[in-house]
Motif scaffolding. Structure first.
Motif, mmCIF file in Angstrom:
data_model
loop_
_atom_site.group_PDB
_atom_site.id
_atom_site.type_symbol
_atom_site.label_atom_id
_atom_site.label_comp_id
_atom_site.label_asym_id
_atom_site.label_seq_id
_atom_site.Cartn_x
_atom_site.Cartn_y
_atom_site.Cartn_z
ATOM 1 N N PRO A 140 3.720 14.673 4.288
ATOM 2 C CA PRO A 140 3.284 15.272 3.034
ATOM 3 C C PRO A 140 2.459 14.273 2.221
ATOM 4 C CG PRO A 140 5.696 15.297 3.246
ATOM 5 C CD PRO A 140 5.157 14.564 4.402
ATOM 6 N N PRO A 141 1.535 14.738 1.418
ATOM 7 C CA PRO A 141 0.704 13.829 0.624
ATOM 8 C C PRO A 141 1.507 12.925 -0.314
ATOM 9 C CG PRO A 141 -0.214 16.037 0.585
ATOM 10 C CD PRO A 141 1.106 16.127 1.285
ATOM 11 N N ILE A 142 2.692 13.361 -0.716
ATOM 12 C CA ILE A 142 3.511 12.544 -1.606
ATOM 13 C C ILE A 142 3.899 11.220 -0.943
ATOM 14 C CG2 ILE A 142 5.727 13.566 -0.964
ATOM 15 C CD1 ILE A 142 4.742 12.662 -4.519
ATOM 16 N N VAL A 143 4.034 11.222 0.378
ATOM 17 C CA VAL A 143 4.379 9.989 1.093
ATOM 18 C C VAL A 143 3.263 8.956 0.913
ATOM 19 C CG1 VAL A 143 4.788 8.993 3.381
ATOM 20 C CG2 VAL A 143 5.851 11.153 2.767
ATOM 21 N N ALA A 182 -1.947 7.608 5.450
ATOM 22 C CA ALA A 182 -1.101 8.809 5.368
ATOM 23 C C ALA A 182 -1.826 9.941 4.639
ATOM 24 C CB ALA A 182 0.210 8.470 4.658
ATOM 25 N N LEU A 183 -2.605 9.595 3.622
ATOM 26 C CA LEU A 183 -3.351 10.636 2.911
ATOM 27 C C LEU A 183 -4.507 11.180 3.739
ATOM 28 C CD1 LEU A 183 -3.509 9.193 -0.720
ATOM 29 C CD2 LEU A 183 -2.233 11.185 0.075
ATOM 30 N N VAL A 184 -5.123 10.323 4.541
ATOM 31 C CA VAL A 184 -6.277 10.747 5.336
ATOM 32 C C VAL A 184 -5.836 11.589 6.533
ATOM 33 C CG1 VAL A 184 -8.140 9.930 6.822
ATOM 34 C CG2 VAL A 184 -7.760 8.852 4.608
ATOM 35 N N TYR A 185 -4.841 11.121 7.282
ATOM 36 C CA TYR A 185 -4.475 11.806 8.532
ATOM 37 C C TYR A 185 -3.440 12.907 8.346
ATOM 38 C CZ TYR A 185 -7.261 8.401 10.995
ATOM 39 O OH TYR A 185 -8.311 7.654 11.441
ATOM 40 N N GLN A 186 -2.520 12.804 7.425
ATOM 41 C CA GLN A 186 -1.527 13.810 7.079
ATOM 42 C C GLN A 186 -0.562 14.190 8.199
ATOM 43 O OE1 GLN A 186 -2.051 16.494 4.172
ATOM 44 N NE2 GLN A 186 -3.141 14.945 3.011
ATOM 45 N N GLU A 187 -0.684 13.586 9.367
ATOM 46 C CA GLU A 187 0.270 13.807 10.460
ATOM 47 C C GLU A 187 0.032 12.772 11.545
ATOM 48 O OE1 GLU A 187 -0.533 17.759 11.844
ATOM 49 O OE2 GLU A 187 -2.062 17.108 13.225
ATOM 50 N N PHE A 188 1.059 12.557 12.360
ATOM 51 C CA PHE A 188 0.854 11.708 13.528
ATOM 52 C C PHE A 188 1.586 12.327 14.706
ATOM 53 C CE2 PHE A 188 4.704 9.991 11.681
ATOM 54 C CZ PHE A 188 5.500 9.695 12.772
ATOM 55 N N SER A 189 1.078 12.035 15.899
ATOM 56 C CA SER A 189 1.635 12.596 17.128
ATOM 57 C C SER A 189 2.064 11.471 18.063
ATOM 58 C CB SER A 189 0.605 13.464 17.840
ATOM 59 O OG SER A 189 0.210 14.533 17.023
ATOM 60 N N VAL A 237 3.367 7.656 -2.672
ATOM 61 C CA VAL A 237 4.468 6.713 -2.900
ATOM 62 C C VAL A 237 4.142 5.355 -2.282
ATOM 63 C CG1 VAL A 237 6.882 6.231 -2.301
ATOM 64 C CG2 VAL A 237 6.233 8.480 -3.162
ATOM 65 N N PHE A 238 3.574 5.346 -1.077
ATOM 66 C CA PHE A 238 3.199 4.081 -0.440
ATOM 67 C C PHE A 238 2.156 3.339 -1.276
ATOM 68 C CE2 PHE A 238 4.346 4.492 4.345
ATOM 69 C CZ PHE A 238 5.661 4.734 4.002
ATOM 70 N N ILE A 239 1.163 4.061 -1.775
ATOM 71 C CA ILE A 239 0.120 3.420 -2.587
ATOM 72 C C ILE A 239 0.727 2.874 -3.881
ATOM 73 C CG2 ILE A 239 -1.965 3.854 -3.930
ATOM 74 C CD1 ILE A 239 -2.831 5.762 -1.670
ATOM 75 N N ALA A 240 1.574 3.655 -4.545
ATOM 76 C CA ALA A 240 2.205 3.195 -5.781
ATOM 77 C C ALA A 240 3.082 1.969 -5.539
ATOM 78 C CB ALA A 240 3.026 4.329 -6.394
ATOM 79 N N ALA A 241 3.830 1.983 -4.436
ATOM 80 C CA ALA A 241 4.669 0.825 -4.107
ATOM 81 C C ALA A 241 3.814 -0.396 -3.803
ATOM 82 C CB ALA A 241 5.574 1.154 -2.922
ATOM 83 N N GLY A 242 2.689 -0.191 -3.135
ATOM 84 C CA GLY A 242 1.787 -1.297 -2.832
ATOM 85 C C GLY A 242 1.177 -1.887 -4.086
ATOM 86 N N VAL A 243 0.760 -1.040 -5.008
ATOM 87 C CA VAL A 243 0.194 -1.530 -6.274
ATOM 88 C C VAL A 243 1.266 -2.279 -7.062
ATOM 89 C CG1 VAL A 243 -0.733 -0.779 -8.507
ATOM 90 C CG2 VAL A 243 -1.609 0.208 -6.388
ATOM 91 N N ALA A 244 2.489 -1.744 -7.078
ATOM 92 C CA ALA A 244 3.588 -2.427 -7.773
ATOM 93 C C ALA A 244 3.877 -3.795 -7.139
ATOM 94 C CB ALA A 244 4.837 -1.560 -7.750
ATOM 95 N N ALA A 245 3.837 -3.861 -5.813
ATOM 96 C CA ALA A 245 4.075 -5.132 -5.127
ATOM 97 C C ALA A 245 2.970 -6.130 -5.429
ATOM 98 C CB ALA A 245 4.188 -4.915 -3.618
ATOM 99 N N LEU A 246 1.738 -5.660 -5.501
ATOM 100 C CA LEU A 246 0.626 -6.569 -5.872
ATOM 101 C C LEU A 246 0.793 -7.061 -7.304
ATOM 102 C CD1 LEU A 246 -2.544 -4.890 -4.310
ATOM 103 C CD2 LEU A 246 -1.422 -6.990 -3.599
ATOM 104 N N PHE A 247 1.220 -6.179 -8.188
ATOM 105 C CA PHE A 247 1.412 -6.558 -9.584
ATOM 106 C C PHE A 247 2.527 -7.589 -9.710
ATOM 107 C CE2 PHE A 247 3.407 -5.804 -13.753
ATOM 108 C CZ PHE A 247 2.321 -6.144 -14.561
ATOM 109 N N GLY A 303 -0.551 3.903 2.920
ATOM 110 C CA GLY A 303 -0.649 5.064 2.039
ATOM 111 C C GLY A 303 -1.967 5.789 2.183
ATOM 112 N N VAL A 304 -3.059 5.025 2.263
ATOM 113 C CA VAL A 304 -4.378 5.647 2.439
ATOM 114 C C VAL A 304 -4.444 6.353 3.791
ATOM 115 C CG1 VAL A 304 -6.838 5.154 2.737
ATOM 116 C CG2 VAL A 304 -5.572 4.087 0.858
#
Length: 71
Positions: free
Chosen positions: A49-52, A16-23, A55-65, A13-14
């Motif tokens: 998109p930043p929402i991706v 995805a937020l930093v790079y915002q695209e991949f080639s 969502v990854f960060i939120a899912a990761g936090v939920a999985a840790l919880f 998630g981090v």
């Protein structure tokens, strides 16, 4: 195991937020006559998109919880 998946999701998630695209590069074949092959390489860019990342960060936090509560 769930904690590891949570950490991986947060890292993805981090990133995805930093790079915002991949080639990536793809080799396409234009023509083939006998053993002669004509090819070209094409670079494709996929926007994230930043929402991706969110969502990854939120899912990761939920999985840790969830992983922390089972232990």
């Amino acid at each position: 195991m769930i904690k590891i998946a949570g950490i991986v999701l947060i890292v993805l998630g981090v990133l995805a937020l930093v790079y915002q695209e991949f080639s990536y590069k793809e080799t396409k074949q234009d023509a083939q006559i006998g053993s002669l092959t004509i090819q070209h390489k094409e670079t494709e860019t996929v926007p994230l998109p930043p929402i991706v990342g969110g969502v990854f960060i939120a899912a990761g936090v939920a999985a840790l919880f969830v992983g922390g509560r089972k232990a």
